[in-house]
Design a protein around this motif. Structure first.
Motif, PDB file in Angstrom:
ATOM      1  N   GLU A 260       0.856  -1.140   0.090  1.00 28.33           N
ATOM      2  CA  GLU A 260      -0.072   0.131   0.014  1.00 28.33           C
ATOM      3  C   GLU A 260       0.905   1.075   0.054  1.00 28.33           C
ATOM      4  OE1 GLU A 260      -2.707  -0.434   3.130  1.00 28.33           O
ATOM      5  OE2 GLU A 260      -3.657  -2.143   2.307  1.00 28.33           O
ATOM      6  N   ARG A 261       2.100   1.279   0.135  1.00 23.68           N
ATOM      7  CA  ARG A 261       2.942   2.327  -0.093  1.00 23.68           C
ATOM      8  C   ARG A 261       4.061   2.181  -1.042  1.00 23.68           C
ATOM      9  NH1 ARG A 261       1.443   0.664   5.038  1.00 23.68           N
ATOM     10  NH2 ARG A 261       1.211   1.939   6.910  1.00 23.68           N
ATOM     11  N   LEU A 262       4.256   1.319  -1.740  1.00 22.32           N
ATOM     12  CA  LEU A 262       5.234   1.235  -2.609  1.00 22.32           C
ATOM     13  C   LEU A 262       4.765   0.526  -3.972  1.00 22.32           C
ATOM     14  CD1 LEU A 262       8.504  -0.413  -0.753  1.00 22.32           C
ATOM     15  CD2 LEU A 262       7.816   2.134  -1.435  1.00 22.32           C
ATOM     16  N   ARG A 263       5.443   1.012  -5.145  1.00 21.21           N
ATOM     17  CA  ARG A 263       4.778   0.377  -6.578  1.00 21.21           C
ATOM     18  C   ARG A 263       5.386  -1.269  -6.433  1.00 21.21           C
ATOM     19  NH1 ARG A 263       1.530   4.166  -8.695  1.00 21.21           N
ATOM     20  NH2 ARG A 263       2.499   6.233  -8.798  1.00 21.21           N
ATOM     21  N   GLU A 264       4.308  -1.880  -7.290  1.00 20.44           N
ATOM     22  CA  GLU A 264       4.592  -3.219  -7.379  1.00 20.44           C
ATOM     23  C   GLU A 264       6.055  -3.849  -7.814  1.00 20.44           C
ATOM     24  OE1 GLU A 264       1.956  -1.884  -8.215  1.00 20.44           O
ATOM     25  OE2 GLU A 264       0.195  -2.804  -7.395  1.00 20.44           O
ATOM     26  N   TRP A 265       6.490  -2.932  -8.768  1.00 22.50           N
ATOM     27  CA  TRP A 265       7.534  -3.302  -9.580  1.00 22.50           C
ATOM     28  C   TRP A 265       8.905  -2.982  -8.493  1.00 22.50           C
ATOM     29  CZ3 TRP A 265      11.321   0.407 -10.202  1.00 22.50           C
ATOM     30  CH2 TRP A 265      11.109   1.817 -10.153  1.00 22.50           C
ATOM     31  N   ALA A 271      12.418  -7.535  -3.702  1.00 19.32           N
ATOM     32  CA  ALA A 271      12.279  -9.176  -2.970  1.00 19.32           C
ATOM     33  C   ALA A 271      13.210 -10.030  -4.072  1.00 19.32           C
ATOM     34  CB  ALA A 271      10.879  -9.528  -3.158  1.00 19.32           C
ATOM     35  N   ALA A 272      13.442  -9.766  -5.302  1.00 19.08           N
ATOM     36  CA  ALA A 272      14.200 -10.649  -5.952  1.00 19.08           C
ATOM     37  C   ALA A 272      15.667 -10.875  -5.747  1.00 19.08           C
ATOM     38  CB  ALA A 272      13.949 -10.310  -7.622  1.00 19.08           C
ATOM     39  N   CYS A 273      16.265  -9.775  -5.271  1.00 19.50           N
ATOM     40  CA  CYS A 273      17.503  -9.669  -4.903  1.00 19.50           C
ATOM     41  C   CYS A 273      17.727 -10.270  -3.436  1.00 19.50           C
ATOM     42  CB  CYS A 273      17.919  -8.253  -4.834  1.00 19.50           C
ATOM     43  SG  CYS A 273      18.112  -7.425  -6.413  1.00 19.50           S
ATOM     44  N   LEU A 274      17.120 -10.044  -2.548  1.00 17.73           N
ATOM     45  CA  LEU A 274      16.944 -10.739  -1.277  1.00 17.73           C
ATOM     46  C   LEU A 274      16.900 -12.154  -1.215  1.00 17.73           C
ATOM     47  CD1 LEU A 274      16.953 -10.219   1.817  1.00 17.73           C
ATOM     48  CD2 LEU A 274      14.458 -10.031   1.832  1.00 17.73           C
ATOM     49  N   SER A 275      15.788 -12.616  -2.125  1.00 17.46           N
ATOM     50  CA  SER A 275      15.598 -14.155  -1.979  1.00 17.46           C
ATOM     51  C   SER A 275      16.719 -14.724  -2.654  1.00 17.46           C
ATOM     52  CB  SER A 275      14.338 -14.391  -2.773  1.00 17.46           C
ATOM     53  OG  SER A 275      14.230 -13.862  -3.857  1.00 17.46           O
ATOM     54  N   LEU A 298      15.261 -16.625   1.864  1.00 19.47           N
ATOM     55  CA  LEU A 298      14.872 -16.725   0.571  1.00 19.47           C
ATOM     56  C   LEU A 298      13.252 -16.606   0.735  1.00 19.47           C
ATOM     57  CD1 LEU A 298      15.738 -19.661  -1.835  1.00 19.47           C
ATOM     58  CD2 LEU A 298      13.258 -19.033  -1.417  1.00 19.47           C
ATOM     59  N   GLY A 299      12.681 -17.145   1.789  1.00 19.44           N
ATOM     60  CA  GLY A 299      11.333 -17.099   1.949  1.00 19.44           C
ATOM     61  C   GLY A 299      10.743 -15.555   2.177  1.00 19.44           C
ATOM     62  N   LEU A 300      11.411 -14.851   3.006  1.00 22.33           N
ATOM     63  CA  LEU A 300      11.116 -13.604   3.077  1.00 22.33           C
ATOM     64  C   LEU A 300      11.146 -12.655   1.909  1.00 22.33           C
ATOM     65  CD1 LEU A 300      13.362 -12.434   6.297  1.00 22.33           C
ATOM     66  CD2 LEU A 300      10.851 -12.426   5.976  1.00 22.33           C
ATOM     67  N   GLY A 301      11.924 -12.822   0.977  1.00 24.00           N
ATOM     68  CA  GLY A 301      12.201 -12.299  -0.338  1.00 24.00           C
ATOM     69  C   GLY A 301      11.003 -12.871  -1.341  1.00 24.00           C
ATOM     70  N   VAL A 302      11.129 -14.048  -1.569  1.00 23.29           N
ATOM     71  CA  VAL A 302      10.208 -14.545  -2.570  1.00 23.29           C
ATOM     72  C   VAL A 302       8.734 -14.628  -2.403  1.00 23.29           C
ATOM     73  CG1 VAL A 302      10.269 -17.167  -1.950  1.00 23.29           C
ATOM     74  CG2 VAL A 302      10.412 -16.614  -4.465  1.00 23.29           C
ATOM     75  N   SER A 303       8.421 -14.452  -1.008  1.00 30.61           N
ATOM     76  CA  SER A 303       7.090 -14.362  -0.562  1.00 30.61           C
ATOM     77  C   SER A 303       6.109 -13.314  -1.238  1.00 30.61           C
ATOM     78  CB  SER A 303       6.909 -14.151   0.816  1.00 30.61           C
ATOM     79  OG  SER A 303       7.456 -12.912   1.158  1.00 30.61           O
ATOM     80  N   LEU A 365      16.924 -13.544 -10.078  1.00 32.47           N
ATOM     81  CA  LEU A 365      17.287 -12.510 -10.671  1.00 32.47           C
ATOM     82  C   LEU A 365      16.673 -11.942 -11.972  1.00 32.47           C
ATOM     83  CD1 LEU A 365      21.143 -12.430  -9.535  1.00 32.47           C
ATOM     84  CD2 LEU A 365      19.073 -11.181  -8.372  1.00 32.47           C
ATOM     85  N   THR A 366      16.203 -13.080 -12.567  1.00 28.50           N
ATOM     86  CA  THR A 366      15.278 -12.725 -13.910  1.00 28.50           C
ATOM     87  C   THR A 366      14.196 -11.973 -13.832  1.00 28.50           C
ATOM     88  OG1 THR A 366      14.146 -14.932 -13.864  1.00 28.50           O
ATOM     89  CG2 THR A 366      16.232 -14.802 -14.981  1.00 28.50           C
ATOM     90  N   ALA A 367      13.681 -11.809 -12.437  1.00 30.94           N
ATOM     91  CA  ALA A 367      12.367 -11.042 -12.050  1.00 30.94           C
ATOM     92  C   ALA A 367      12.648  -9.586 -12.219  1.00 30.94           C
ATOM     93  CB  ALA A 367      12.005 -11.511 -10.846  1.00 30.94           C
ATOM     94  N   VAL A 368      14.187  -9.138 -11.920  1.00 33.95           N
ATOM     95  CA  VAL A 368      14.225  -7.823 -12.060  1.00 33.95           C
ATOM     96  C   VAL A 368      13.982  -7.113 -13.599  1.00 33.95           C
ATOM     97  CG1 VAL A 368      16.194  -5.976 -12.035  1.00 33.95           C
ATOM     98  CG2 VAL A 368      16.079  -7.994 -10.289  1.00 33.95           C
ATOM     99  N   PRO A 369      14.587  -7.639 -14.666  1.00 32.25           N
ATOM    100  CA  PRO A 369      14.068  -7.153 -15.743  1.00 32.25           C
ATOM    101  C   PRO A 369      12.656  -7.274 -16.149  1.00 32.25           C
ATOM    102  CG  PRO A 369      15.299  -9.091 -16.216  1.00 32.25           C
ATOM    103  CD  PRO A 369      15.626  -8.703 -14.899  1.00 32.25           C
ATOM    104  N   LEU A 370      11.879  -8.168 -15.846  1.00 26.46           N
ATOM    105  CA  LEU A 370      10.403  -8.388 -15.862  1.00 26.46           C
ATOM    106  C   LEU A 370       9.901  -7.314 -15.213  1.00 26.46           C
ATOM    107  CD1 LEU A 370      10.209 -12.101 -15.398  1.00 26.46           C
ATOM    108  CD2 LEU A 370       9.766 -10.934 -17.684  1.00 26.46           C
ATOM    109  N   ALA A 371      10.136  -6.905 -14.050  1.00 29.40           N
ATOM    110  CA  ALA A 371       9.223  -5.876 -13.168  1.00 29.40           C
ATOM    111  C   ALA A 371       9.639  -4.595 -13.707  1.00 29.40           C
ATOM    112  CB  ALA A 371      10.113  -5.911 -11.739  1.00 29.40           C
TER     113      ALA A 371
END
Length: 385
Positions: A260-265, A271-275, A298-303, A365-371
């Motif tokens: 509710e505070r940040l953009r989804e991307w 999250a991708a970098c953390l996981s 991994l769980g905290l990030g990918v969640s 890390l492939t989630a980064v360009p997708l975002a």
């Protein structure tokens, strides 16, 4: 909006998420004993898990029709079917029977998954609030509970069929409380046959695929990694997937506030970098304790990655397309839950489980360009509006 208020607003589908989590947590903690009972290699066991992927493809076509035909009882019927399917893997005497069991499980699980995500997306549309992270947090809690309970049951000497039987009874009891009518009109057969919007399905599906492929590697292979690679006991092995479930619950409930505070991307990139860093810790872990730390990170990030993808899919299309589009996105994403264990098995057989877990970091890390591409799609949609 607080997590508790979000769970209250989405309480019916949240119970479905919790039940599905129990199911897969129970299964994940049973992987070492199921694999041993079949007496197959890592690669062949991973191939057998592809039965679920085949079932999931069936669920893609069934979900819109089931939503239209069953209406308020859709989630109930899907969970009852899943409870019955839960008995199958523990009773499978041979690899072919196990593959068939995974096929049925994948179909029932995919059907429930699409319906409950569609109900949450409708509630988001009606309320104007973000509910997907909190609902997926319920899955993670159920997953952790199922894995922990199964680990304790295994330590007590109970066999797979007994454990799955108790789990099936629990799911059947939860099913009684899942009656919920669709809040938006379900498209007629002609509308269902219309093609889904390409870019929301492709991009949101790809983001969800990355997330669920990463989750699936831990869910299906973490217990075996702890027990075989790191020399842990059955209870210690079950703590691997349980740690993932617990930290994913924390991440998703926290993500409910962050969304509710940040953009989804922005959330997806962080999250991708953390996981990815957590996956590297798991790969290098010298003992179970360090592996648990990696599973937790991994769980905290990918969640939060998959809930963001599914929520965006529901928001980027018209209401009458929601169930159909979410079913397509879910099929792309949840296919990762089943294809990933197979790929993990063959990678493990060729290079070892440490290398297999290290490869998960690259995948995340492939989630980064997708975002970043999704950011452009969101901006284009706002400009058109």
């Amino acid at each position: 909006m607080s997590v508790l208020s979000a769970l209250s607003l989405a309480r019916v589908p949240a119970r479905a998420f919790f039940a599905l989590g129990i199911f897969w947590g129970c299964f994940a903690a049973q992987v070492p004993v199921l694999k041993a009972g079949l007496a197959v290699s890592d690669g062949r066991f991973g191939t057998l898990l592809l039965g679920s992927a085949c079932g999931l493809m069936t669920a893609m076509w069934l979900a819109p029709r089931a939503d239209r035909l069953l209406g308020a009882r859709g989630m109930q019927a899907a969970l009852v079917a899943l409870a019955a399917a839960m008995l199958l893997p523990g009773a499978a005497p041979a690899p072919l029977a196990f593959f068939a069991a995974m096929l049925v499980m994948g179909t029932c699980s995919g059907l429930l998954d699409v319906l409950m995500n569609a109900r949450v997306s409708e509630l988001e549309e009606v309320s104007g609030r973000s509910l997907m992270n909190a609902s997926h947090g319920s899955f993670s809690l159920g997953y952790a509970a199922g894995a922990l309970a199964t680990g304790l049951a295994r330590e007590a000497g109970l066999g797979p069929l007994t454990i799955f039987g108790v789990g099936a009874l629990v799911l059947a009891c939860i099913a009684a409380s899942l009656r919920m009518a669709p809040l938006a009109s379900v498209p007629d057969p002609g509308a269902s046959a219309a093609p889904s919007p390409l870019w929301p399905v492709a991009l949101c599906g790809a983001v969800t695929l990355v997330a669920f492929m990463s989750e699936a590697t831990v869910e299906a292979w973490s217990a075996l990694h702890v027990e075989r690679t790191l020399g842990g006991s059955a209870a210690e092995g079950a703590l691997g997937p349980a740690m993932l479930g617990l930290t994913m619950a924390v991440g998703r409930f926290s993500g409910q506030l962050v969304a509710e505070r940040l953009r989804e991307w922005q959330v997806i990139i962080a999250a991708a970098c953390l996981s990815a860093s957590g996956a590297l810790v798991v790969a290098a872990a010298p003992n179970p304790a360090v592996a648990y730390l990696g599973f937790g990170v991994l769980g905290l990030g990918v969640s939060v990655i998959a809930p963001m993808g599914l929520a965006l899919a529901g928001r980027l299309v018209a209401p009458h397309q929601r169930t159909q589009v979410i079913s397509r996105v879910a099929v792309i994403g949840f296919a990762g839950l089943f294809f990933a264990p197979a790929l993990m098995g063959h990678t493990s057989e060729a290079f070892g489980l440490r290398a297999a877990f290290a490869s998960v970091a690259g995948l995340l890390l492939t989630a980064v360009p997708l975002a970043l591409v999704l950011r452009g799609l969101q901006r284009a949609g706002r400009a058109a509006a």
